[in-house]
Write an enzyme that holds these catalytic residues in place. Structure first.
Site, mmCIF file in Angstrom:
data_model
loop_
_atom_site.group_PDB
_atom_site.id
_atom_site.type_symbol
_atom_site.label_atom_id
_atom_site.label_comp_id
_atom_site.label_asym_id
_atom_site.label_seq_id
_atom_site.Cartn_x
_atom_site.Cartn_y
_atom_site.Cartn_z
ATOM 1 N N TYR A 180 0.838 -1.207 0.000
ATOM 2 C CA TYR A 180 0.000 0.000 0.000
ATOM 3 C C TYR A 180 0.873 1.257 0.000
ATOM 4 O O TYR A 180 0.643 2.204 -0.761
ATOM 5 C CB TYR A 180 -0.907 -0.034 1.238
ATOM 6 C CG TYR A 180 -1.672 1.242 1.512
ATOM 7 C CD1 TYR A 180 -2.894 1.483 0.899
ATOM 8 C CD2 TYR A 180 -1.180 2.198 2.399
ATOM 9 C CE1 TYR A 180 -3.609 2.659 1.150
ATOM 10 C CE2 TYR A 180 -1.877 3.368 2.657
ATOM 11 C CZ TYR A 180 -3.086 3.585 2.033
ATOM 12 O OH TYR A 180 -3.788 4.752 2.295
ATOM 13 N N GLY B 45 3.605 -5.106 7.835
ATOM 14 C CA GLY B 45 3.556 -3.786 7.208
ATOM 15 C C GLY B 45 3.210 -2.651 8.155
ATOM 16 O O GLY B 45 3.090 -1.499 7.739
ATOM 17 N N VAL C 180 -8.823 1.681 12.809
ATOM 18 C CA VAL C 180 -8.863 1.091 14.151
ATOM 19 C C VAL C 180 -9.927 1.744 15.044
ATOM 20 O O VAL C 180 -10.535 1.062 15.876
ATOM 21 C CB VAL C 180 -7.461 1.144 14.808
ATOM 22 C CG1 VAL C 180 -7.028 2.578 15.120
ATOM 23 C CG2 VAL C 180 -7.417 0.303 16.049
ATOM 24 N N PHE D 221 -3.141 -5.420 18.006
ATOM 25 C CA PHE D 221 -2.030 -6.067 17.294
ATOM 26 C C PHE D 221 -0.725 -5.441 17.767
ATOM 27 O O PHE D 221 -0.505 -4.234 17.601
ATOM 28 C CB PHE D 221 -2.185 -5.911 15.782
ATOM 29 C CG PHE D 221 -3.419 -6.602 15.247
ATOM 30 C CD1 PHE D 221 -3.585 -7.968 15.392
ATOM 31 C CD2 PHE D 221 -4.425 -5.885 14.619
ATOM 32 C CE1 PHE D 221 -4.720 -8.618 14.918
ATOM 33 C CE2 PHE D 221 -5.568 -6.520 14.139
ATOM 34 C CZ PHE D 221 -5.710 -7.896 14.289
ATOM 35 N N ARG E 186 0.771 -6.632 13.045
ATOM 36 C CA ARG E 186 0.403 -6.932 11.661
ATOM 37 C C ARG E 186 1.582 -6.655 10.724
ATOM 38 O O ARG E 186 2.374 -5.728 10.954
ATOM 39 C CB ARG E 186 -0.786 -6.051 11.231
ATOM 40 C CG ARG E 186 -2.037 -6.386 11.973
ATOM 41 C CD ARG E 186 -3.279 -5.926 11.269
ATOM 42 N NE ARG E 186 -3.394 -4.488 11.080
ATOM 43 C CZ ARG E 186 -4.557 -3.872 10.900
ATOM 44 N NH1 ARG E 186 -5.682 -4.542 10.877
ATOM 45 N NH2 ARG E 186 -4.601 -2.583 10.725
HETATM 46 P P1 NAD Z 1 -13.087 4.069 1.961
HETATM 47 O O1 NAD Z 1 -12.835 2.612 1.789
HETATM 48 O O2 NAD Z 1 -14.241 4.475 2.780
HETATM 49 O O3 NAD Z 1 -13.158 4.803 0.558
HETATM 50 C C1 NAD Z 1 -12.562 4.290 -0.618
HETATM 51 C C2 NAD Z 1 -13.618 4.356 -1.717
HETATM 52 O O4 NAD Z 1 -13.021 3.921 -2.936
HETATM 53 C C3 NAD Z 1 -14.813 3.436 -1.451
HETATM 54 O O5 NAD Z 1 -16.016 4.131 -1.656
HETATM 55 C C4 NAD Z 1 -14.619 2.291 -2.424
HETATM 56 O O6 NAD Z 1 -15.838 1.680 -2.806
HETATM 57 C C5 NAD Z 1 -13.919 3.001 -3.569
HETATM 58 N N1 NAD Z 1 -13.118 2.091 -4.397
HETATM 59 C C6 NAD Z 1 -12.250 1.148 -3.958
HETATM 60 N N2 NAD Z 1 -11.690 0.529 -5.008
HETATM 61 C C7 NAD Z 1 -12.209 1.112 -6.112
HETATM 62 C C8 NAD Z 1 -12.016 0.903 -7.502
HETATM 63 N N3 NAD Z 1 -11.173 -0.048 -7.969
HETATM 64 N N4 NAD Z 1 -12.709 1.669 -8.381
HETATM 65 C C9 NAD Z 1 -13.580 2.616 -7.933
HETATM 66 N N5 NAD Z 1 -13.802 2.844 -6.631
HETATM 67 C C10 NAD Z 1 -13.117 2.109 -5.728
HETATM 68 O O7 NAD Z 1 -11.731 4.670 2.559
HETATM 69 P P2 NAD Z 1 -11.321 6.157 2.976
HETATM 70 O O8 NAD Z 1 -10.751 6.056 4.329
HETATM 71 O O9 NAD Z 1 -12.417 7.121 2.702
HETATM 72 O O10 NAD Z 1 -10.095 6.427 1.964
HETATM 73 C C11 NAD Z 1 -10.139 7.374 0.917
HETATM 74 C C12 NAD Z 1 -8.728 7.632 0.411
HETATM 75 O O11 NAD Z 1 -7.923 8.191 1.446
HETATM 76 C C13 NAD Z 1 -7.979 6.373 -0.065
HETATM 77 O O12 NAD Z 1 -7.218 6.717 -1.201
HETATM 78 C C14 NAD Z 1 -7.064 6.049 1.097
HETATM 79 O O13 NAD Z 1 -5.916 5.330 0.690
HETATM 80 C C15 NAD Z 1 -6.718 7.440 1.572
HETATM 81 N N6 NAD Z 1 -6.266 7.489 2.955
HETATM 82 C C16 NAD Z 1 -7.127 7.162 3.965
HETATM 83 C C17 NAD Z 1 -6.672 7.249 5.273
HETATM 84 C C18 NAD Z 1 -7.546 6.887 6.445
HETATM 85 O O14 NAD Z 1 -7.042 6.919 7.580
HETATM 86 N N7 NAD Z 1 -8.818 6.568 6.249
HETATM 87 C C19 NAD Z 1 -5.362 7.698 5.536
HETATM 88 C C20 NAD Z 1 -4.511 7.971 4.463
HETATM 89 C C21 NAD Z 1 -4.978 7.898 3.171
HETATM 90 C C1 UD1 Z 2 -4.311 3.902 8.285
HETATM 91 C C2 UD1 Z 2 -5.243 3.808 7.079
HETATM 92 C C3 UD1 Z 2 -4.423 3.884 5.816
HETATM 93 C C4 UD1 Z 2 -3.613 5.164 5.872
HETATM 94 C C5 UD1 Z 2 -2.725 5.225 7.118
HETATM 95 C C6 UD1 Z 2 -2.038 6.582 7.248
HETATM 96 C C7 UD1 Z 2 -7.318 2.520 7.243
HETATM 97 C C8 UD1 Z 2 -7.913 1.169 7.227
HETATM 98 N N1 UD1 Z 2 -5.964 2.541 7.105
HETATM 99 O O1 UD1 Z 2 -3.407 2.777 8.294
HETATM 100 O O2 UD1 Z 2 -5.281 3.917 4.687
HETATM 101 O O3 UD1 Z 2 -2.881 5.323 4.720
HETATM 102 O O4 UD1 Z 2 -3.570 5.087 8.266
HETATM 103 O O5 UD1 Z 2 -1.353 6.673 8.442
HETATM 104 O O6 UD1 Z 2 -7.991 3.503 7.371
HETATM 105 N N2 UD1 Z 2 -5.018 -2.229 15.027
HETATM 106 C C9 UD1 Z 2 -5.294 -3.064 16.103
HETATM 107 N N3 UD1 Z 2 -6.480 -3.760 16.101
HETATM 108 C C10 UD1 Z 2 -7.387 -3.659 15.074
HETATM 109 C C11 UD1 Z 2 -7.087 -2.792 13.987
HETATM 110 C C12 UD1 Z 2 -5.887 -2.096 14.007
HETATM 111 O O7 UD1 Z 2 -4.481 -3.200 17.015
HETATM 112 O O8 UD1 Z 2 -8.447 -4.313 15.127
HETATM 113 C C13 UD1 Z 2 -3.742 -1.469 15.042
HETATM 114 C C14 UD1 Z 2 -2.904 -1.660 13.779
HETATM 115 O O9 UD1 Z 2 -2.091 -2.803 13.868
HETATM 116 C C15 UD1 Z 2 -2.121 -0.348 13.754
HETATM 117 C C16 UD1 Z 2 -3.098 0.675 14.356
HETATM 118 O O10 UD1 Z 2 -4.073 -0.076 15.077
HETATM 119 O O11 UD1 Z 2 -0.980 -0.436 14.554
HETATM 120 C C17 UD1 Z 2 -3.816 1.494 13.289
HETATM 121 O O12 UD1 Z 2 -4.347 0.587 12.330
HETATM 122 P P1 UD1 Z 2 -5.274 1.084 11.126
HETATM 123 O O13 UD1 Z 2 -6.414 1.860 11.633
HETATM 124 O O14 UD1 Z 2 -5.545 -0.097 10.259
HETATM 125 O O15 UD1 Z 2 -4.354 2.175 10.431
HETATM 126 P P2 UD1 Z 2 -2.943 2.176 9.701
HETATM 127 O O16 UD1 Z 2 -2.443 0.806 9.402
HETATM 128 O O17 UD1 Z 2 -2.101 3.117 10.468
#
Ligand code: NAD
Ligand code: UD1
Length: 310
Positions: free
Chosen positions: A139, A268, A183, A200, A266
């Site tokens: 990722y 990565g 998380v 984790f 986990r």
């Molecule tokens: P999310 O899963 O709620 O949103 C992702 C959206 O993309 C979903 O609506 C999904 O259906 C759509 N999608 C997935 N694969 C697709 C495909 N092949 N074609 C078209 N649509 C597709 O997740 P989010 O948290 O809203 O993440 C949005 C963006 O922000 C992502 O690019 C993610 O990597 C990035 N991001 C999120 C976080 C976080 O903490 N949530 C942190 C850093 C970056």
């Molecule tokens: C998250 C985002 C990723 C983003 C990154 C930026 C999601 C799913 N992932 O990754 O898209 O790019 O932040 O910093 O939104 N954990 C537990 N128990 C659980 C789930 C998670 O212990 O049930 C731990 C994980 O091992 C990790 C921490 O919580 O250490 C955060 O996990 P997670 O919310 O998945 O986020 P990131 O891996 O940091």
């Protein structure tokens, strides 16, 4: 202005769509609904159900748009370690499609979601945008590649691009039902249903949690700011907590004692994460408005109001 939001039916996407609509913009969404949901969107928003890897669909969706906000992706770091090829296909090939289609359609700017995951094991805190990338997961490599591709389109193809490195985003509409979700939504759901939460690792890993409305504000600022063109900008709050502190905060808001189980870290997983927010302030004029406690309370209120979420 007509705006295309890829991944607009997701957590961050549906929040930014609401902000764009409130600002009077003409918004359409392209989303394959893999993790997003139609019910996240206001009923009158056009959602084109298509994959970002579908060149023709993405080209058609870009026609007439001045701005593209590209959020569609495989979002889970841990899922990317299980399905690295699918991650690269969606996150790298899909993003190249979006950049090429936006350029072909004459869009002015693409704002892309990158990630703090790009910093990986870089030991210095806080993470500054000029530090070397040290990705730990497929990722993170894919998001790093997105930044390089965006720079290429910016430099050689006449397309304005801005990459935002989101830190850990939380808030309403983050899906608590998926084991690959963020998380906070997972832990909150377990605590609300008085079930044990699995940590984790040792729980001493740290994250900079930023509320989704602050992220949406940064996306809109990145869409407009002249200084942001060609930049990579962190979007965090500039504060970090350990996972154990986070669970304690959540249990205070919910009013239950947490039951914890511990499992191996986990693959990565980044150990520590904290954002330098200088560029966010100077280039986008954004100061995070919502502190962790207030954001958690808002998130829990939403989960309690959603029968499927809690
Ligand atoms: P999310 O899963 O709620 O949103 C992702 C959206 O993309 C979903 O609506 C999904 O259906 C759509 N999608 C997935 N694969 C697709 C495909 N092949 N074609 C078209 N649509 C597709 O997740 P989010 O948290 O809203 O993440 C949005 C963006 O922000 C992502 O690019 C993610 O990597 C990035 N991001 C999120 C976080 C976080 O903490 N949530 C942190 C850093 C970056
Ligand atoms: C998250 C985002 C990723 C983003 C990154 C930026 C999601 C799913 N992932 O990754 O898209 O790019 O932040 O910093 O939104 N954990 C537990 N128990 C659980 C789930 C998670 O212990 O049930 C731990 C994980 O091992 C990790 C921490 O919580 O250490 C955060 O996990 P997670 O919310 O998945 O986020 P990131 O891996 O940091």
């Amino acid at each position: 202005m007509k705006v295309l939001v890829t991944g607009g039916a997701g957590f961050i996407g549906s929040t930014v769509v609401r902000r764009l609509l409130a600002g009077g913009q003409d918004v359409q969404v392209l989303d394959n609904l893999e993790t997003g949901k139609l019910r996240n969107l206001p009923a009158d928003v056009l959602c084109i159900k298509a994959d970002v890897r579908d060149e023709a669909a993405v080209r058609a969706a870009c026609v007439g748009c001045e701005l593209v906000i590209h959020l569609a992706a495989m979002v889970s770091v841990s899922l990317s370690t299980v399905e690295p090829e699918r991650c690269f296909d969606i996150n790298v090939s899909g993003t190249r499609n979006v950049l090429a289609a936006a350029r072909g359609a004459g869009c002015r700017r693409v704002v892309l979601a990158s990630s703090a995951a790009v910093y990986g094991d870089e030991p210095t805190l806080p993470k500054r945008e000029d530090m070397p990338a040290m990705p730990l997961s497929p990722y993170a490599y894919a998001k790093w590649q997105n930044e390089i591709d965006a720079a290429y389109f910016q430099r050689f193809c006449g397309l304005e691009t801005v990459c935002l490195r989101f830190f850990n985003v939380f808030g309403p509409r983050q899906d608590p039902a998926s084991p690959y979700s963020g998380v906070i939504s997972i832990a909150a759901r377990r605590l609300l249903s008085q079930q044990p939460f699995t940590v984790f690792g040792d729980g001493l890993q740290t994250r900079d949690f930023v509320f989704v409305e602050d992220v949406a504000a940064a996306l809109l600022a990145a869409a407009q700011s002249p200084q942001a063109v060609g930049s990579i900008i962190n979007v965090g709050r500039g504060e970090r907590v350990t996972l154990l502190q986070l669970v304690q905060e959540l249990s205070d808001v919910i009013g239950v004692q947490p039951a914890l189980q511990f499992a191996d870290p986990r693959a990565g997983d980044v150990r520590h994460s904290l954002s330098d927010v200088t560029r966010l302030r100077t280039q986008l004029g954004i100061h995070s408005q919502v502190d962790l406690k207030t954001g958690l309370a808002t998130t829990i209120d939403w989960m309690r109001s959603e029968p499927d979420a809690a």
